[in-house]
Write an enzyme that holds these catalytic residues in place. Structure first.
Site, mmCIF file in Angstrom:
data_model
loop_
_atom_site.group_PDB
_atom_site.id
_atom_site.type_symbol
_atom_site.label_atom_id
_atom_site.label_comp_id
_atom_site.label_asym_id
_atom_site.label_seq_id
_atom_site.Cartn_x
_atom_site.Cartn_y
_atom_site.Cartn_z
ATOM 1 N N HIS A 200 -3.750 8.330 -2.090
ATOM 2 C CA HIS A 200 -3.260 7.101 -2.744
ATOM 3 C C HIS A 200 -2.729 6.160 -1.659
ATOM 4 O O HIS A 200 -3.114 4.996 -1.586
ATOM 5 C CB HIS A 200 -2.177 7.490 -3.739
ATOM 6 C CG HIS A 200 -1.543 6.345 -4.474
ATOM 7 N ND1 HIS A 200 -2.206 5.606 -5.414
ATOM 8 C CD2 HIS A 200 -0.290 5.828 -4.402
ATOM 9 C CE1 HIS A 200 -1.387 4.670 -5.896
ATOM 10 N NE2 HIS A 200 -0.223 4.794 -5.299
ATOM 11 N N HIS B 141 4.759 2.135 -1.643
ATOM 12 C CA HIS B 141 4.505 1.051 -2.600
ATOM 13 C C HIS B 141 5.795 0.483 -3.188
ATOM 14 O O HIS B 141 6.759 1.212 -3.418
ATOM 15 C CB HIS B 141 3.582 1.533 -3.730
ATOM 16 C CG HIS B 141 2.149 1.654 -3.303
ATOM 17 N ND1 HIS B 141 1.231 2.428 -3.960
ATOM 18 C CD2 HIS B 141 1.477 1.071 -2.265
ATOM 19 C CE1 HIS B 141 0.050 2.336 -3.353
ATOM 20 N NE2 HIS B 141 0.178 1.528 -2.317
ATOM 21 N N HIS C 145 6.224 7.438 -1.369
ATOM 22 C CA HIS C 145 5.277 6.571 -0.636
ATOM 23 C C HIS C 145 5.793 5.147 -0.638
ATOM 24 O O HIS C 145 6.750 4.821 -1.330
ATOM 25 C CB HIS C 145 3.857 6.694 -1.189
ATOM 26 C CG HIS C 145 3.653 6.162 -2.580
ATOM 27 N ND1 HIS C 145 4.256 6.722 -3.685
ATOM 28 C CD2 HIS C 145 2.908 5.133 -3.060
ATOM 29 C CE1 HIS C 145 3.876 6.068 -4.777
ATOM 30 N NE2 HIS C 145 3.070 5.080 -4.419
ATOM 31 N N ASP D 107 2.641 9.350 -6.916
ATOM 32 C CA ASP D 107 1.399 8.791 -7.458
ATOM 33 C C ASP D 107 0.180 9.585 -6.997
ATOM 34 O O ASP D 107 -0.927 9.057 -6.932
ATOM 35 C CB ASP D 107 1.235 7.322 -7.039
ATOM 36 C CG ASP D 107 2.158 6.398 -7.813
ATOM 37 O OD1 ASP D 107 2.909 6.879 -8.682
ATOM 38 O OD2 ASP D 107 2.127 5.179 -7.527
ATOM 39 N N ASP E 261 6.673 -0.473 -6.080
ATOM 40 C CA ASP E 261 7.209 0.056 -7.346
ATOM 41 C C ASP E 261 7.862 1.429 -7.155
ATOM 42 O O ASP E 261 8.322 2.043 -8.124
ATOM 43 C CB ASP E 261 6.120 0.110 -8.431
ATOM 44 C CG ASP E 261 4.953 1.005 -8.074
ATOM 45 O OD1 ASP E 261 4.452 0.927 -6.937
ATOM 46 O OD2 ASP E 261 4.542 1.814 -8.939
ATOM 47 N N HIS E 262 7.932 1.903 -5.904
ATOM 48 C CA HIS E 262 8.631 3.160 -5.594
ATOM 49 C C HIS E 262 9.765 2.965 -4.586
ATOM 50 O O HIS E 262 10.566 3.864 -4.378
ATOM 51 C CB HIS E 262 7.633 4.208 -5.071
ATOM 52 C CG HIS E 262 6.583 4.535 -6.096
ATOM 53 N ND1 HIS E 262 6.603 5.678 -6.859
ATOM 54 C CD2 HIS E 262 5.505 3.827 -6.519
ATOM 55 C CE1 HIS E 262 5.582 5.659 -7.710
ATOM 56 N NE2 HIS E 262 4.899 4.548 -7.519
ATOM 57 N N HIS F 128 4.146 7.626 -13.015
ATOM 58 C CA HIS F 128 3.756 6.653 -14.053
ATOM 59 C C HIS F 128 3.376 7.322 -15.372
ATOM 60 O O HIS F 128 2.900 8.460 -15.387
ATOM 61 C CB HIS F 128 2.551 5.823 -13.596
ATOM 62 C CG HIS F 128 2.829 4.921 -12.442
ATOM 63 N ND1 HIS F 128 3.223 3.615 -12.596
ATOM 64 C CD2 HIS F 128 2.788 5.144 -11.106
ATOM 65 C CE1 HIS F 128 3.400 3.055 -11.397
ATOM 66 N NE2 HIS F 128 3.152 3.967 -10.465
HETATM 67 FE FE FE Z 1 3.271 3.606 -8.353
HETATM 68 ZN ZN ZN Z 2 1.741 3.854 -5.676
#
Ligand code: FE
Ligand code: ZN
Length: 255
Positions: A114, A59, A57, A133, A61-62, A171
């Site tokens: 998400h 985001h 996805h 996530d 942090d990915h 995570h």
């Molecule tokens: Fe994440």
């Molecule tokens: Zn995420």
């Protein structure tokens, strides 16, 4: 065909990076790209060369490491529905598409909630899945872009995988998830013993992931809105599963 090897490593504050490697062909995928330096260090440690990035996805942090990891010979695959939000995507995939890693094949599952375009990668023949996530050990992702019923449908797809399926997640949230899970499923003996094991693992600094679909089906309240004990605990004995799921998610958001 040789078995896929997985190497998981912590990065950023609480993310996990995962490298997946096919020893026969040398093909190596990074599941998401949370942190380019951490991924490069993991590749060096394992002696593997990156051929693919499989994005779950959009985001940051990915996806934040995609740019710095991309070079000739690296193919970046990600969700068609988020193609406009992910820079550097070479290939867009949707529900039912397949992607190859060497001799191995993953099926794409759309798991929105998400984010609206979130996908999971399921190496069915390898009993291996990458849930990003959407699913966590004893938890699930926050429903940022979608709706709780949408997220519940996504989790049902993951829950339907064979119990032996090994699942990697984005995570390390398991300790907080375990403490919450006990509040909505207090009579679950398997959950109680798993929660105690998780407290001990985190005390020792050990990762609690990967998990399995079987363990999550037995103990993750977000996969168990149809459980009578959970329904009694949230005082929704007659509600439909999606409504019970939504209540569990709302309780966790306030936990
Ligand atoms: Fe994440
Ligand atoms: Zn995420």
């Amino acid at each position: 065909m040789t078995a896929l090897l997985c190497h998981q490593f912590p990065c950023l504050s609480d993310n996990y990076g995962v490298l997946v490697h096919d020893p026969h062909t040398g093909a190596t995928a990074s599941i998401d790209a949370p942190d380019a330096n951490a991924v490069k260090a993991a590749l060096a440690e394992m002696g593997w060369s990156l051929t693919d990035i499989f994005v779950t996805h959009h985001h940051a942090d990915h996806t934040g490491g995609i740019d710095a990891l991309k070079s000739d010979g690296v193919t970046v695959t990600g969700p068609a529905a988020e193609a406009a939000k992910i820079k550097g995507l070479d290939r867009s995939v949707s529900e039912g598409d397949t992607v190859r890693l060497g001799d191995h094949e993953a099926e794409i599952l759309e798991t929105p909630g998400h984010t609206l375009g979130h996908i999971a990668y399921w190496f069915k023949a390898d009993n291996l899945a990458f849930a990003g996530d959407t699913l966590f050990a004893l938890g699930c992702g926050r429903v940022f872009e979608g709706t709780p019923p949408m997220m519940w449908d996504s989790l049902k797809k993951l829950r339907a995988m064979p119990d032996a399926t090994v699942v990697y997640c984005g995570h390390e949230y398991t300790l907080s998830n375990a403490r919450f899970a006990l509040t909505v499923d207090p009579g679950n003996a398997a959950l109680k013993s798993r929660a105690a094991a998780i407290e001990a693992m985190r005390d020792r600094g050990e990762p609690t992931l990967p998990t399995t679909i079987g363990a999550e089906r037995a103990t993750n309240p977000f996969l168990r809105p149809d459980d009578p004990g959970i329904r009694a605990a949230v005082k929704m004995p007659g509600a439909d599963d999606a409504a019970v799921f939504a209540e569990i998610r709302a309780l966790k958001d306030r936990f």
